[in-house]
Scaffold this active site. Structure first.
Site, PDB file in Angstrom:
ATOM      1  N   LYS A  47       0.822  -1.189   0.000  1.00  0.00           N
ATOM      2  CA  LYS A  47       0.000   0.000   0.000  1.00  0.00           C
ATOM      3  C   LYS A  47       0.870   1.259   0.000  1.00  0.00           C
ATOM      4  CE  LYS A  47      -3.082  -2.470   3.130  1.00  0.00           C
ATOM      5  NZ  LYS A  47      -3.481  -2.515   4.568  1.00  0.00           N
ATOM      6  N   ASP A 107      15.143  -0.229   0.728  1.00  0.00           N
ATOM      7  CA  ASP A 107      16.030  -0.377   1.886  1.00  0.00           C
ATOM      8  C   ASP A 107      17.028  -1.490   1.580  1.00  0.00           C
ATOM      9  OD1 ASP A 107      17.236  -0.477   4.319  1.00  0.00           O
ATOM     10  OD2 ASP A 107      15.500  -1.177   5.438  1.00  0.00           O
ATOM     11  N   VAL A 157      11.250   5.348   8.758  1.00  0.00           N
ATOM     12  CA  VAL A 157      10.468   6.552   8.461  1.00  0.00           C
ATOM     13  C   VAL A 157       9.007   6.201   8.195  1.00  0.00           C
ATOM     14  CG1 VAL A 157      12.479   7.791   7.575  1.00  0.00           C
ATOM     15  CG2 VAL A 157      11.049   6.487   5.982  1.00  0.00           C
ATOM     16  N   ASP A 163       3.889   3.346   6.460  1.00  0.00           N
ATOM     17  CA  ASP A 163       3.186   3.175   7.730  1.00  0.00           C
ATOM     18  C   ASP A 163       4.076   2.620   8.821  1.00  0.00           C
ATOM     19  OD1 ASP A 163       3.463   0.509   6.621  1.00  0.00           O
ATOM     20  OD2 ASP A 163       2.032  -0.144   8.149  1.00  0.00           O
ATOM     21  N   ARG A 169       0.178   6.558   7.234  1.00  0.00           N
ATOM     22  CA  ARG A 169       0.226   6.595   5.769  1.00  0.00           C
ATOM     23  C   ARG A 169      -0.298   7.926   5.228  1.00  0.00           C
ATOM     24  NH1 ARG A 169       1.390   1.437   3.847  1.00  0.00           N
ATOM     25  NH2 ARG A 169       0.491  -0.301   4.987  1.00  0.00           N
TER      26      ARG A 169
HETATM   27  P1  5GP Z   1      13.406  -3.713   1.335  1.00  0.00           P
HETATM   28  O1  5GP Z   1      12.936  -5.024   0.772  1.00  0.00           O
HETATM   29  O2  5GP Z   1      14.062  -2.817   0.307  1.00  0.00           O
HETATM   30  O3  5GP Z   1      14.267  -3.892   2.549  1.00  0.00           O
HETATM   31  O4  5GP Z   1      12.143  -2.980   1.903  1.00  0.00           O
HETATM   32  C1  5GP Z   1      11.140  -2.557   1.076  1.00  0.00           C
HETATM   33  C2  5GP Z   1       9.858  -2.393   1.841  1.00  0.00           C
HETATM   34  O5  5GP Z   1      10.063  -2.354   3.246  1.00  0.00           O
HETATM   35  C3  5GP Z   1       9.217  -1.078   1.489  1.00  0.00           C
HETATM   36  O6  5GP Z   1       8.358  -1.205   0.393  1.00  0.00           O
HETATM   37  C4  5GP Z   1       8.483  -0.726   2.755  1.00  0.00           C
HETATM   38  O7  5GP Z   1       7.224  -1.350   2.741  1.00  0.00           O
HETATM   39  C5  5GP Z   1       9.309  -1.347   3.837  1.00  0.00           C
HETATM   40  N1  5GP Z   1      10.236  -0.373   4.463  1.00  0.00           N
HETATM   41  C6  5GP Z   1      11.575  -0.282   4.311  1.00  0.00           C
HETATM   42  N2  5GP Z   1      12.078   0.725   5.025  1.00  0.00           N
HETATM   43  C7  5GP Z   1      11.017   1.310   5.638  1.00  0.00           C
HETATM   44  C8  5GP Z   1      10.880   2.441   6.513  1.00  0.00           C
HETATM   45  O8  5GP Z   1      11.805   3.157   6.887  1.00  0.00           O
HETATM   46  N3  5GP Z   1       9.607   2.737   6.917  1.00  0.00           N
HETATM   47  C9  5GP Z   1       8.525   2.011   6.532  1.00  0.00           C
HETATM   48  N4  5GP Z   1       7.336   2.400   6.995  1.00  0.00           N
HETATM   49  N5  5GP Z   1       8.621   0.934   5.712  1.00  0.00           N
HETATM   50  C10 5GP Z   1       9.852   0.594   5.275  1.00  0.00           C
END
Ligand code: 5GP
Length: 183
Positions: A47, A107, A157, A163, A169
């Site tokens: 979302k 991330d 964040v 969220d 959100r």
């Molecule tokens: P990754 O797979 O790149 O580690 O993370 C991607 C997903 O993790 C993003 O689409 C998001 O949903 C969540 N995410 C990563 N970092 C953050 C953050 O700082 N805050 C929030 N709310 N979600 C995060």
């Protein structure tokens, strides 16, 4: 909801709405140049990407199609699980389409790496990524976003689609969540 409405839930405000919209306008100009004469398919990741999708799509002076995928990666914690599951798949056929994945934040890159491989196997003409936010994650595999809004510090964040346990959100900006909220 404004950043001021959530009081001490944030330790720092990283981006206000105006900064986000100005940067999205800049990215839209790049996309218009790169896809001139084309009709790209924007794939939003539910979302978190709802706000960025809405603003990017409206800013673009191009015809676009919009579609959505829902994947799970984080659950209710603040660390990536590394496990990606499709909760809702696309309605569109990607064969021969110019696809741009619209993501809120990158991330570890695990989600986007997995998603890129998955969508690539469906035969698009091209596949690129727009990520509004990017964290400085050294472990990130070989996946990169062509369009990045902002490089932000390595903190959890919320806001502008992002969220914590489904809250925040609808914040107009992006801020660092205070540890007392999730500890
Ligand atoms: P990754 O797979 O790149 O580690 O993370 C991607 C997903 O993790 C993003 O689409 C998001 O949903 C969540 N995410 C990563 N970092 C953050 C953050 O700082 N805050 C929030 N709310 N979600 C995060």
């Amino acid at each position: 909801m404004d950043l001021s409405d959530v009081g001490d839930d944030l330790t720092e405000v990283l981006l206000i709405e105006r900064q986000i919209l100005d940067r999205i306008a800049e990215l839209a100009r790049f996309i218009e140049a790169d896809y001139a004469g084309e009709r790209p398919l924007l794939v939003g990741v539910l979302k978190g990407a709802v706000m960025v999708m809405a603003d990017v799509a409206r800013e673009l002076r191009l015809h676009v199609d919009l579609d959505w995928m829902a994947v799970s990666s984080y659950g209710e914690g603040t660390q990536s699980s590394g496990v990606v599951r499709i909760l809702k798949d696309l309605d569109s056929d990607l064969t021969g389409r110019h696809v741009i994945i619209i993501e809120d934040i990158m991330d570890s890159g695990l989600t986007l790496s997995w998603l890129t491989a998955n969508l690539q196997s469906r035969g698009p003409a091209s596949l690129e990524i727009l990520a509004l936010l990017r964290k400085p994650n050294k472990a990130r595999p070989d996946v990169d976003a062509k369009y990045v809004g902002f490089d932000i510090p390595d903190a959890f964040v919320v806001g502008y689609g992002l969220d914590y346990a489904e809250k925040y959100r609808n914040l107009r900006g992006v801020g660092v969540l205070a540890p007392h909220i999730y500890q």
